[in-house]
Design an enzyme around this catalytic site. Structure first.
Site, short mmCIF file in Angstrom:
data_model
loop_
_atom_site.label_atom_id
_atom_site.label_comp_id
_atom_site.label_asym_id
_atom_site.label_seq_id
_atom_site.Cartn_x
_atom_site.Cartn_y
_atom_site.Cartn_z
N HIS A 178 3.72 0.18 -1.41
CA HIS A 178 2.35 -0.25 -1.74
C HIS A 178 2.62 -1.72 -1.99
O HIS A 178 1.61 -2.57 -2.09
CB HIS A 178 2.04 0.31 -3.07
CG HIS A 178 1.82 1.90 -2.75
ND1 HIS A 178 2.56 2.96 -3.01
CD2 HIS A 178 0.36 2.36 -2.57
CE1 HIS A 178 1.92 3.92 -2.51
NE2 HIS A 178 0.64 3.74 -2.31
N ASP A 250 -0.12 5.52 6.99
CA ASP A 250 -0.46 5.30 5.63
C ASP A 250 -1.47 4.05 5.48
O ASP A 250 -1.69 3.38 6.27
CB ASP A 250 1.02 4.86 4.93
CG ASP A 250 0.84 5.35 3.44
OD1 ASP A 250 -0.13 5.60 3.09
OD2 ASP A 250 2.15 5.35 3.06
#
Length: 476
Positions: A178, A250
């Site tokens: 992230h 993702d």
């Protein structure tokens, strides 16, 4: 641009949105053939939200991350009814894991959600891993493989598609994708022996979807993360492993790839590499149109083959058809309520050392760390609430990295920590409390450190039922 080419481009996109109902731009996109939508806790998910999506495109794939444990979108405020993967791995009963998967599938079937981005099939080989940890069934490839299959069997047995993630394995990293691009420094032989077995097992079983990880794996591709790598997605996943279901990226706003390219370039590169669906959790109208137009332009310029785009869209539509064909399974699953399984697993997974018992309300000191970027910030550990339900005079304080220890009076003290082994400041805080109060009880909700305190409890995850199991033991 031709209408058919635009429709193909829209079919492979899967944005998220802000708010509790689909905004006008998303409704229009669904009417133009948008292939799917991903939901988050911020959407306050209920039947009406999903119904609003399906009103514009009945065949849209509605996706969600409902792993159980710390990563829950449906039960974020109260905590999950099901322990996460690490607790399932510690209990190591594949029948329990399948029952949990089926009940999670049942929850999604009730809401008409097509696809669950779970389970995490990552082998948590590195205890320092900041983003997987308790989201993995454990550090052993065989254990992870058999529980991945059991979880997939449970979810798909309820008529909802499952997704094994994060290919080719996010377990041996010290970086959260992230926030930055992680590198997996493993040879191809190690990947084959350690990281790939759970994906092989899931593919052999018939998992409908696999999510790519934003991971640089030099043994596969020294220059591009797996999401953007033809070697990883086409040569390995499609070719060697034989997967023919939907490959989803993702979320592309994650810094691991967002620091490299804009949304349109990421979408084109991922599709060219072999992905079928582009997940954009923080999309808006501008970024959706940017991705659509970039895909169309890439096909027209020859950068992206139209056959590859058509193949990706066909797989998305095939998954939608798979879901539509399993209405009877979902109807049966909705009626198959197994209320006890979550707590049953939590009790089986609870690991205890020492013999302290609480006979009055304690002071619960939560030594707070940000769990990880995949976990909604509102997710509670639940220990204080579970103890308060049994001992109403329980009090709770939070200790942040720069905070001072609270005053410790004669009340029992319960320290709640997460992944103490990864955080020196947490270990130091625990040591300071134990120096003052050797009778303090420590509850670790993450990857557990060596037992300390008058009693040490490891829940191996964060969930409402894990907290309940710990509270039961402490007040037995």
């Amino acid at each position: 641009m031709s209408a058919e080419l635009v429709r193909l481009a829209m079919t492979v996109l899967q944005p998220g949105f802000e708010g509790t109902s689909p905004p006008d731009w998303l409704r229009r996109a669904l009417g133009e053939g948008l292939g799917g939508v991903i939901l988050f806790a911020r959407n306050s998910i209920d039947e009406q939200v999903v119904r609003s999506v399906r009103a514009e495109n009945p065949g849209a794939i509605v996706a969600i991350d409902e792993e159980g444990g710390a990563v829950t979108r449906l039960e974020v405020l109260a905590g999950s009814s099901f322990p996460g993967n690490r607790a399932l791995g510690v209990a190591d009963d594949v029948d329990l894991t399948e029952r949990v998967g089926r009940q999670i599938g049942r929850m999604l079937a009730e809401l008409d959600i097509s696809l669950n981005y779970a389970p995490s099939a990552d082998v948590n080989a590195n205890p320092e891993n900041p983003v997987i940890g308790v989201r993995s069934f454990g550090p052993d490839p065989d254990l992870v493989a058999r529980h991945t299959v059991a979880y997939v069997a449970g979810v798909q047995g309820a008529g909802v598609a499952a997704c094994a993630k994060h290919f080719p394995g996010h377990g041996d990293t010290i970086t959260d994708s992230h926030l930055a691009l992680p590198t997996v420094h493993a040879s191809r032989a190690v990947l084959d022996e350690r990281d790939l077995p759970p994906f092989r097992a899931a593919i052999a079983y018939g998992v409908r979807s696999i999510m790519s990880g934003h991971l640089l794996v030099p043994a596969l591709d020294p220059s591009m993360p797996a999401t953007l790598s033809h070697s990883a997605l086409t040569d390995l996943l499609r070719g060697e492993l034989g997967f023919d279901g939907v490959v989803v990226t993702d979320a592309i706003e994650m810094q691991a790839v967002a620091d490299m390219f804009g949304p349109g370039e990421i979408a084109v590169r991922a599709l060219a590499a072999g992905a079928d669906t582009i997940c954009a959790g923080r999309a808006d109208e501008h970024s959706l149109r940017e991705m659509r137009d970039a895909i169309v332009a890439a096909v027209r310029s020859g950068t992206l083959k139209e056959e590859r785009l058509a193949e990706a869209a066909e797989r998305v539509l095939a998954l939608s058809a798979w879901y539509a064909d399993r209405a009877a399974l979902r109807e049966k699953a909705v009626a198959d309520v197994d209320e006890s399984v979550g707590l049953e697993v939590a009790r089986a997974a609870l690991t205890t050392t020492g013999a302290a018992v609480l006979d009055r309300g304690p002071l619960v000191v939560e030594v707070n760390t940000r769990l990880n970027q995949a976990v909604d910030p509102a997710t509670p550990t639940g220990i204080a609430a579970a103890l308060t339900a049994r001992l109403p005079t329980t009090a709770r304080v939070r200790l942040d990295p720069d905070g001072e220890l609270p005053a410790l009076d004669d009340r029992p003290v319960v320290l709640v920590v997460h992944d103490a082994a990864r955080h020196p400041w947490v270990r130091e805080a625990v040591a300071r409390v134990l120096a003052a109060r050797p009778d303090a009880i420590v509850v670790d909700t993450g990857i557990s450190d060596a037992p300390v305190g008058a009693a040490h409890l490891a829940t191996h995850g964060i969930s409402r039922v894990s907290a309940q199991a710990a509270a039961e033991w402490l007040t037995r």
